[in-house]
Design an enzyme around this catalytic site. Structure first.
Site, PDB file in Angstrom:
ATOM      1  N   GLY A 262       0.831  -1.207   0.000  1.00 38.33           N
ATOM      2  CA  GLY A 262       0.000   0.000   0.000  1.00 38.33           C
ATOM      3  C   GLY A 262       0.857   1.244   0.000  1.00 38.33           C
ATOM      4  O   GLY A 262       2.081   1.188   0.153  1.00 38.33           O
TER       5      GLY A 262
ATOM      6  N   GLY B 145       2.727   3.699   1.432  1.00 33.85           N
ATOM      7  CA  GLY B 145       3.305   3.920   2.757  1.00 33.85           C
ATOM      8  C   GLY B 145       3.856   5.317   2.923  1.00 33.85           C
ATOM      9  O   GLY B 145       4.167   5.750   4.028  1.00 33.85           O
ATOM     10  N   ARG B 146       4.018   6.007   1.813  1.00 34.52           N
ATOM     11  CA  ARG B 146       4.568   7.372   1.907  1.00 34.52           C
ATOM     12  C   ARG B 146       4.061   8.280   0.795  1.00 34.52           C
ATOM     13  O   ARG B 146       4.562   9.381   0.602  1.00 34.52           O
ATOM     14  CB  ARG B 146       6.074   7.319   1.870  1.00 34.52           C
ATOM     15  CG  ARG B 146       6.618   6.615   0.641  1.00 34.52           C
ATOM     16  CD  ARG B 146       8.053   6.894   0.515  1.00 34.52           C
ATOM     17  NE  ARG B 146       8.700   5.978  -0.406  1.00 34.52           N
ATOM     18  CZ  ARG B 146       9.959   6.079  -0.748  1.00 34.52           C
ATOM     19  NH1 ARG B 146      10.686   7.054  -0.258  1.00 34.52           N
ATOM     20  NH2 ARG B 146      10.489   5.217  -1.581  1.00 34.52           N
TER      21      ARG B 146
ATOM     22  N   GLY C 105       7.515   7.357   6.110  1.00 35.60           N
ATOM     23  CA  GLY C 105       6.580   8.055   5.223  1.00 35.60           C
ATOM     24  C   GLY C 105       7.222   9.131   4.362  1.00 35.60           C
ATOM     25  O   GLY C 105       6.535   9.854   3.644  1.00 35.60           O
TER      26      GLY C 105
ATOM     27  N   ARG D 163      -1.768  -0.857  -9.739  1.00 40.09           N
ATOM     28  CA  ARG D 163      -0.624  -1.737  -9.986  1.00 40.09           C
ATOM     29  C   ARG D 163      -1.124  -3.174 -10.106  1.00 40.09           C
ATOM     30  O   ARG D 163      -2.243  -3.475  -9.684  1.00 40.09           O
ATOM     31  CB  ARG D 163       0.341  -1.639  -8.795  1.00 40.09           C
ATOM     32  CG  ARG D 163       0.733  -0.211  -8.446  1.00 40.09           C
ATOM     33  CD  ARG D 163       0.952  -0.069  -6.939  1.00 40.09           C
ATOM     34  NE  ARG D 163       1.123   1.335  -6.550  1.00 40.09           N
ATOM     35  CZ  ARG D 163       2.284   1.909  -6.285  1.00 40.09           C
ATOM     36  NH1 ARG D 163       3.380   1.190  -6.321  1.00 40.09           N
ATOM     37  NH2 ARG D 163       2.371   3.185  -5.974  1.00 40.09           N
TER      38      ARG D 163
ATOM     39  N   ASP E 276       4.248  -4.914  -7.279  1.00 42.08           N
ATOM     40  CA  ASP E 276       3.621  -3.668  -6.802  1.00 42.08           C
ATOM     41  C   ASP E 276       4.204  -2.449  -7.491  1.00 42.08           C
ATOM     42  O   ASP E 276       3.707  -1.339  -7.300  1.00 42.08           O
ATOM     43  CB  ASP E 276       3.765  -3.545  -5.279  1.00 42.08           C
ATOM     44  CG  ASP E 276       5.214  -3.664  -4.825  1.00 42.08           C
ATOM     45  OD1 ASP E 276       5.832  -4.700  -5.103  1.00 42.08           O
ATOM     46  OD2 ASP E 276       5.728  -2.712  -4.215  1.00 42.08           O
ATOM     47  N   ASN E 277       5.253  -2.645  -8.280  1.00 40.91           N
ATOM     48  CA  ASN E 277       5.812  -1.517  -9.031  1.00 40.91           C
ATOM     49  C   ASN E 277       5.508  -1.626 -10.520  1.00 40.91           C
ATOM     50  O   ASN E 277       6.126  -0.949 -11.335  1.00 40.91           O
ATOM     51  CB  ASN E 277       7.326  -1.444  -8.809  1.00 40.91           C
ATOM     52  CG  ASN E 277       7.669  -1.075  -7.378  1.00 40.91           C
ATOM     53  OD1 ASN E 277       6.858  -0.455  -6.681  1.00 40.91           O
ATOM     54  ND2 ASN E 277       8.848  -1.450  -6.932  1.00 40.91           N
TER      55      ASN E 277
ATOM     56  N   ASP F 124       7.338   3.661 -10.556  1.00 41.11           N
ATOM     57  CA  ASP F 124       7.931   3.403  -9.246  1.00 41.11           C
ATOM     58  C   ASP F 124       9.362   2.890  -9.331  1.00 41.11           C
ATOM     59  O   ASP F 124       9.693   1.828  -8.803  1.00 41.11           O
ATOM     60  CB  ASP F 124       7.058   2.378  -8.491  1.00 41.11           C
ATOM     61  CG  ASP F 124       6.594   2.976  -7.160  1.00 41.11           C
ATOM     62  OD1 ASP F 124       6.835   4.168  -6.930  1.00 41.11           O
ATOM     63  OD2 ASP F 124       6.000   2.239  -6.363  1.00 41.11           O
TER      64      ASP F 124
HETATM   65  P1  AMP Z   1       9.188   0.740  -3.079  1.00 42.78           P
HETATM   66  O1  AMP Z   1      10.283  -0.262  -2.960  1.00 42.78           O
HETATM   67  O2  AMP Z   1       9.632   2.170  -3.000  1.00 42.78           O
HETATM   68  O3  AMP Z   1       8.324   0.488  -4.257  1.00 42.78           O
HETATM   69  O4  AMP Z   1       8.273   0.554  -1.767  1.00 42.78           O
HETATM   70  C1  AMP Z   1       7.752  -0.671  -1.334  1.00 42.78           C
HETATM   71  C2  AMP Z   1       6.739  -0.441  -0.227  1.00 42.78           C
HETATM   72  O5  AMP Z   1       7.352   0.192   0.889  1.00 42.78           O
HETATM   73  C3  AMP Z   1       5.570   0.449  -0.616  1.00 42.78           C
HETATM   74  O6  AMP Z   1       4.435  -0.028   0.057  1.00 42.78           O
HETATM   75  C4  AMP Z   1       5.993   1.796  -0.112  1.00 42.78           C
HETATM   76  O7  AMP Z   1       4.908   2.639   0.128  1.00 42.78           O
HETATM   77  C5  AMP Z   1       6.714   1.428   1.172  1.00 42.78           C
HETATM   78  N1  AMP Z   1       7.733   2.412   1.550  1.00 42.78           N
HETATM   79  C6  AMP Z   1       8.906   2.662   0.929  1.00 42.78           C
HETATM   80  N2  AMP Z   1       9.594   3.618   1.577  1.00 42.78           N
HETATM   81  C7  AMP Z   1       8.836   4.002   2.622  1.00 42.78           C
HETATM   82  C8  AMP Z   1       8.997   4.955   3.686  1.00 42.78           C
HETATM   83  N3  AMP Z   1      10.081   5.714   3.784  1.00 42.78           N
HETATM   84  N4  AMP Z   1       7.994   5.047   4.586  1.00 42.78           N
HETATM   85  C9  AMP Z   1       6.907   4.291   4.510  1.00 42.78           C
HETATM   86  N5  AMP Z   1       6.694   3.376   3.561  1.00 42.78           N
HETATM   87  C10 AMP Z   1       7.650   3.227   2.620  1.00 42.78           C
HETATM   88 MG    MG Z   2       6.686   0.829  -4.968  1.00 42.67          MG
END
Ligand code: AMP
Ligand code: MG
Length: 487
Positions: free
Chosen positions: A90, A92-93, A126, A183, A252-253, A262
């Site tokens: 989901g 997350g940020r 976040g 996604r 998810d990307n 992403d």
């Molecule tokens: P990503 O690898 O950037 O595609 O992120 C994978 C998951 O981790 C997704 O659900 C993002 O929203 C979450 N995420 C990545 N970085 C952060 C962060 N700094 N704070 C909160 N959630 C994060």
């Molecule tokens: Mg992502």
């Protein structure tokens, strides 16, 4: 041209309700200031480019202000990360601020990345750091300019908010635009949590908003899946043909629209290397450059699995089977063009593969080879390029076959050759070291280099006077930058 307060919102995804996303307000960052904005992206919203200089622009895209019609929501999804299923991911940020409808009737999601914690943040803060926000901004706009479908970036807003990664950095926000933020992982979430009614609502929404042409088909969901397979085959062919390495091809990307999405530790190849791994955290090389093709297929299979409640396994399997041949056809078509070929011959793929092997063995710069091959008539271009190869016999044999191939189609001395080849072979690509130089300056508060690099990359095929430094091979330090997942 519109002012910021004249945007028209129509938040279709938010209306799907709380099973699909959660209402969350952005957490502002301290002392927001504009780092860089994309005029081309602003145009997608019909925004007057002058608006980027207004105070309210930085306030809106740093969480300090919100349009009355915006409905910020964190989307829920799951996905396969490095091959393992993670049941709960989901936003997350990032937050979907809302959907803006432009004058042409196109919808654009406004997604604010780095907007603070949400129910999906797990252990994360976040936040997004300036470094990664600049990288995503530059790549989005550079890919678009190369003709490679991608999410877009409206702006980066910098701040004084401290953010901890391997060291203390500064927080930033990126305003991402895409026609959809759905996604593969959205479908997986409802499938694996066994919520067939919600999954059907999602599928109907995606069908109606993004694949309306499929609604007329006898099996609309199957037609939609076919289109997702087709778009991804085309996208991956573009990545492979232009040397783009995504870095984190988790499901998810992966966008259901078949756009580049992403990307964190991405890279454009400098020297050609089929085994290149751009993500420092990817120990196994799961997402290495050449693995992107089988991984895309794997990800489409994961999506197919999630669609089994709607479509028969046989039908899904048949459509999935189209991926590789479609990919190969697009890829070959692109590589023929990059080589300046105007016709098709059966053995062309061998010509391409032999060249890549020679480049790999000699560490030849991937982008510059094709650009220089088009600089002058083929024979003299080949003579000049010969110096870059170690295996001279191998190169000479290839060059002889290439010249013979051009002579058969009559384009070896074609006066249109340079224009035709330069139109598909960029002179400027977003090399990691160029991004790093711009980031180093931005981290000291100087945003000029980010803006200049962005400007250069918006016209990658045109020779720009005074910009020779951006078209050079990287210095030795610039070839070995370690880009981690941390962003
Ligand atoms: P990503 O690898 O950037 O595609 O992120 C994978 C998951 O981790 C997704 O659900 C993002 O929203 C979450 N995420 C990545 N970085 C952060 C962060 N700094 N704070 C909160 N959630 C994060
Ligand atoms: Mg992502």
């Amino acid at each position: 041209m519109k002012h910021l307060d004249e945007l028209t919102f129509d938040n279709r995804y938010a209306r799907l309700g709380d099973a699909f996303s959660t209402s969350v307000l952005p957490e502002p960052i301290l002392n927001p200031r504009l780092v860089v904005a994309s005029e081309a992206a602003m145009q997608l919203l019909d925004l007057d480019p002058g608006e980027a200089q207004s105070e309210v622009f930085a306030e809106l895209f740093s969480g300090h202000k919100l349009w009355a019609e915006a409905e910020p929501r964190a989307m829920v999804y799951s996905g396969h990360q490095f091959g393992s299923y993670n049941p709960r991911l989901g936003d997350g940020r990032g937050l979907l601020l809302g959907e803006v409808c432009n004058d042409a009737g196109e919808y654009w999601d406004l997604h604010l990345k780095g907007a603070g914690q949400t129910p999906y943040s797990r252990m994360g803060d976040g936040r997004a750091v300036l470094r990664s926000s600049i990288r995503e901004f530059l790549a989005s706009e550079a890919l678009q300019a190369l003709g490679i479908p991608s999410s877009r970036a409206l702006c980066v807003i910098g701040s004084d908010t401290p953010v901890w990664r391997e060291k203390q950095e500064r927080g930033a926000m990126l305003l991402r635009l895409a026609q959809s933020h759905v996604r593969f992982g959205h479908f997986e979430y409802f499938y694996y949590t066994k919520q067939p009614e919600q999954q059907q609502i999602l599928a109907e929404h995606v069908l109606a908003t993004h694949f309306p042409q499929c609604q007329e088909q006898p099996e609309p969901y199957l037609a939609m899946y076919r289109e997702i397979v087709e778009r991804n085959a085309e996208l991956i062919a573009l990545w492979q043909a232009y040397g783009f390495c995504h870095g984190v091809m988790n499901t998810d990307n992966m966008s259901i629209l078949g756009i580049t999405f992403d990307f964190g530790p991405f890279a454009f190849l400098d020297d050609f290397d089929a085994n290149f791994i751009c993500n420092h955290s990817d120990d196994q090389g799961r997402y290495s450059f050449s693995n992107q093709v089988p991984i895309a297929h794997w990800n489409l299979a994961a999506l197919a699995q999630a669609l089994t409640p709607f479509i028969s396994v046989e039908a899904l399997r048949e459509v999935l089977g189209m991926f590789l041949p479609l990919y190969q056809a697009h890829y070959l078509d692109l590589m023929r063009r990059r080589l300046g070929l105007t016709t098709a011959e059966d053995d062309d793929i061998k010509l391409v593969e032999r060249l890549l092997q020679l480049m790999q063995n000699s560490g030849v710069d991937y982008s510059l080879f094709f650009r220089r091959l088009g600089d002058e008539p083929a024979e003299s271009a080949l003579k000049r390029l010969r110096d870059d190869f170690i295996d001279l016999n191998g190169f000479d044999a290839w060059a002889t076959d290439y010249l013979a191939r051009l002579q058969r189609e009559g384009t070896a001395d074609d006066p249109q050759r340079t224009a035709r080849m330069h139109a598909v072979n960029p002179l400027y690509v977003l090399r990691n070291y160029l991004a790093q130089k711009a980031i180093d300056a931005a981290e000291k508060g100087d945003y000029e280099e980010v803006r200049r690099l962005h400007a250069v990359l918006t016209k990658p095929f045109e020779t720009q006077s005074g910009m020779e430094a951006y078209a050079e091979r990287p210095p030795e330090w610039g070839k070995h930058l370690e880009i981690s997942c941390s962003s």
